[in-house]
Design a protein around this motif. Structure first.
Motif, PDB file in Angstrom:
ATOM      1  N   ALA A   5      -1.995   4.302   3.516  1.00 30.34           N
ATOM      2  CA  ALA A   5      -2.283   4.809   4.862  1.00 30.34           C
ATOM      3  C   ALA A   5      -1.414   4.139   5.913  1.00 30.34           C
ATOM      4  O   ALA A   5      -1.081   4.742   6.935  1.00 30.34           O
ATOM      5  CB  ALA A   5      -3.767   4.605   5.193  1.00 30.34           C
ATOM      6  N   ARG A   6      -1.002   2.905   5.643  1.00 30.52           N
ATOM      7  CA  ARG A   6      -0.125   2.177   6.565  1.00 30.52           C
ATOM      8  C   ARG A   6       1.355   2.444   6.284  1.00 30.52           C
ATOM      9  O   ARG A   6       2.223   1.789   6.834  1.00 30.52           O
ATOM     10  CB  ARG A   6      -0.400   0.678   6.460  1.00 30.52           C
ATOM     11  N   ARG A   7       1.615   3.406   5.393  1.00 31.26           N
ATOM     12  CA  ARG A   7       2.961   3.886   5.065  1.00 31.26           C
ATOM     13  C   ARG A   7       3.829   2.889   4.305  1.00 31.26           C
ATOM     14  O   ARG A   7       5.046   2.902   4.419  1.00 31.26           O
ATOM     15  CB  ARG A   7       3.682   4.383   6.303  1.00 31.26           C
ATOM     16  N   TYR A   8       3.203   2.022   3.511  1.00 26.89           N
ATOM     17  CA  TYR A   8       3.966   1.150   2.633  1.00 26.89           C
ATOM     18  C   TYR A   8       4.410   1.951   1.402  1.00 26.89           C
ATOM     19  O   TYR A   8       3.750   2.907   1.011  1.00 26.89           O
ATOM     20  CB  TYR A   8       3.125  -0.044   2.167  1.00 26.89           C
ATOM     21  N   SER A   9       5.510   1.538   0.812  1.00 22.59           N
ATOM     22  CA  SER A   9       5.987   2.137  -0.435  1.00 22.59           C
ATOM     23  C   SER A   9       5.162   1.539  -1.568  1.00 22.59           C
ATOM     24  O   SER A   9       5.497   0.487  -2.110  1.00 22.59           O
ATOM     25  CB  SER A   9       7.474   1.842  -0.621  1.00 22.59           C
ATOM     26  N   VAL A  10       4.064   2.191  -1.906  1.00 28.20           N
ATOM     27  CA  VAL A  10       3.079   1.637  -2.830  1.00 28.20           C
ATOM     28  C   VAL A  10       2.631   2.696  -3.829  1.00 28.20           C
ATOM     29  O   VAL A  10       2.582   3.876  -3.502  1.00 28.20           O
ATOM     30  CB  VAL A  10       1.868   1.066  -2.048  1.00 28.20           C
ATOM     31  N   MET A  11       2.358   2.256  -5.036  1.00 23.55           N
ATOM     32  CA  MET A  11       1.730   3.103  -6.056  1.00 23.55           C
ATOM     33  C   MET A  11       0.646   2.284  -6.731  1.00 23.55           C
ATOM     34  O   MET A  11       0.686   1.054  -6.705  1.00 23.55           O
ATOM     35  CB  MET A  11       2.741   3.579  -7.103  1.00 23.55           C
ATOM     36  N   THR A  42      12.839   1.857  -5.410  1.00 20.83           N
ATOM     37  CA  THR A  42      12.238   2.570  -4.281  1.00 20.83           C
ATOM     38  C   THR A  42      10.750   2.271  -4.152  1.00 20.83           C
ATOM     39  O   THR A  42      10.107   2.758  -3.236  1.00 20.83           O
ATOM     40  CB  THR A  42      12.432   4.097  -4.415  1.00 20.83           C
ATOM     41  N   LEU A  43      10.222   1.482  -5.065  1.00 18.70           N
ATOM     42  CA  LEU A  43       8.813   1.085  -5.025  1.00 18.70           C
ATOM     43  C   LEU A  43       8.747  -0.379  -4.636  1.00 18.70           C
ATOM     44  O   LEU A  43       9.314  -1.236  -5.303  1.00 18.70           O
ATOM     45  CB  LEU A  43       8.161   1.310  -6.397  1.00 18.70           C
ATOM     46  N   ARG A  44       8.069  -0.663  -3.528  1.00 20.96           N
ATOM     47  CA  ARG A  44       7.986  -2.034  -3.033  1.00 20.96           C
ATOM     48  C   ARG A  44       6.735  -2.759  -3.516  1.00 20.96           C
ATOM     49  O   ARG A  44       6.742  -3.957  -3.694  1.00 20.96           O
ATOM     50  CB  ARG A  44       8.012  -2.037  -1.497  1.00 20.96           C
ATOM     51  N   ILE A  45       5.634  -2.012  -3.683  1.00 21.66           N
ATOM     52  CA  ILE A  45       4.359  -2.638  -4.046  1.00 21.66           C
ATOM     53  C   ILE A  45       3.699  -1.826  -5.157  1.00 21.66           C
ATOM     54  O   ILE A  45       3.549  -0.615  -5.036  1.00 21.66           O
ATOM     55  CB  ILE A  45       3.405  -2.709  -2.833  1.00 21.66           C
ATOM     56  N   LEU A  46       3.312  -2.511  -6.215  1.00 22.22           N
ATOM     57  CA  LEU A  46       2.573  -1.883  -7.307  1.00 22.22           C
ATOM     58  C   LEU A  46       1.201  -2.536  -7.390  1.00 22.22           C
ATOM     59  O   LEU A  46       1.095  -3.739  -7.601  1.00 22.22           O
ATOM     60  CB  LEU A  46       3.310  -2.041  -8.633  1.00 22.22           C
ATOM     61  N   ILE A  47       0.167  -1.739  -7.199  1.00 20.61           N
ATOM     62  CA  ILE A  47      -1.203  -2.204  -7.317  1.00 20.61           C
ATOM     63  C   ILE A  47      -1.669  -1.820  -8.721  1.00 20.61           C
ATOM     64  O   ILE A  47      -1.549  -0.665  -9.119  1.00 20.61           O
ATOM     65  CB  ILE A  47      -2.130  -1.533  -6.275  1.00 20.61           C
ATOM     66  N   THR A  48      -2.184  -2.794  -9.448  1.00 19.30           N
ATOM     67  CA  THR A  48      -2.614  -2.500 -10.809  1.00 19.30           C
ATOM     68  C   THR A  48      -3.788  -3.380 -11.204  1.00 19.30           C
ATOM     69  O   THR A  48      -4.048  -4.407 -10.580  1.00 19.30           O
ATOM     70  CB  THR A  48      -1.441  -2.694 -11.798  1.00 19.30           C
TER      71      THR A  48
END
Length: 86
Positions: free
Chosen positions: A13-19, A41-47
Motif C-alpha cells: 500500500a505504501r508502494r514498496y517493491s514487495v512480494m 526489480t524486487l526490493r523486499i520479499l516477505i516470507t
C-alpha cells in the motif's frame, strides 16, 4: 502467516517493491519471485519459514526475521537456506 501477510499489504500500500511468498504460495508466485530477484526489480520479499523451504536466493543481501525461529539451530538452518552468499 497472518503477520507476514499484514506486513506485505502495508508495504504494498505504501508502494514498496514487495512480494509475499508464504507456505501456500503457488509455483507461479515462486517463479515470479525468482525472476524479479534475478532481474533485481524486487526490493523486499516477505516470507514465512515454510514459504522458502528448499529454495536458494543468491541475490539476497539481507534477511530480516519478523519472528525469529524458536531455537538457535532452527535459526542457523533457515538463515543458511534463505540468505546464502555466493
Amino acid at each position: 502467516r497472518q503477520e507476514a501477510l499484514a506486513l506485505f499489504e502495508d508495504l504494498h500500500a505504501r508502494r514498496y517493491s514487495v512480494m509475499a511468498m508464504l507456505n501456500d504460495s503457488t509455483s507461479e508466485i515462486r517463479d515470479k519471485v525468482a525472476k524479479r530477484l534475478a532481474a533485481r526489480t524486487l526490493r523486499i520479499l516477505i516470507t514465512t519459514e515454510m514459504g522458502t523451504r528448499g529454495l536458494h536466493f543468491s541475490q539476497l543481501t539481507h534477511v530480516c526475521n519478523l519472528r525469529p525461529p524458536s531455537s538457535p539451530l532452527k535459526y542457523l538452518h533457515s538463515a543458511g537456506r534463505v540468505g546464502r552468499l555466493s
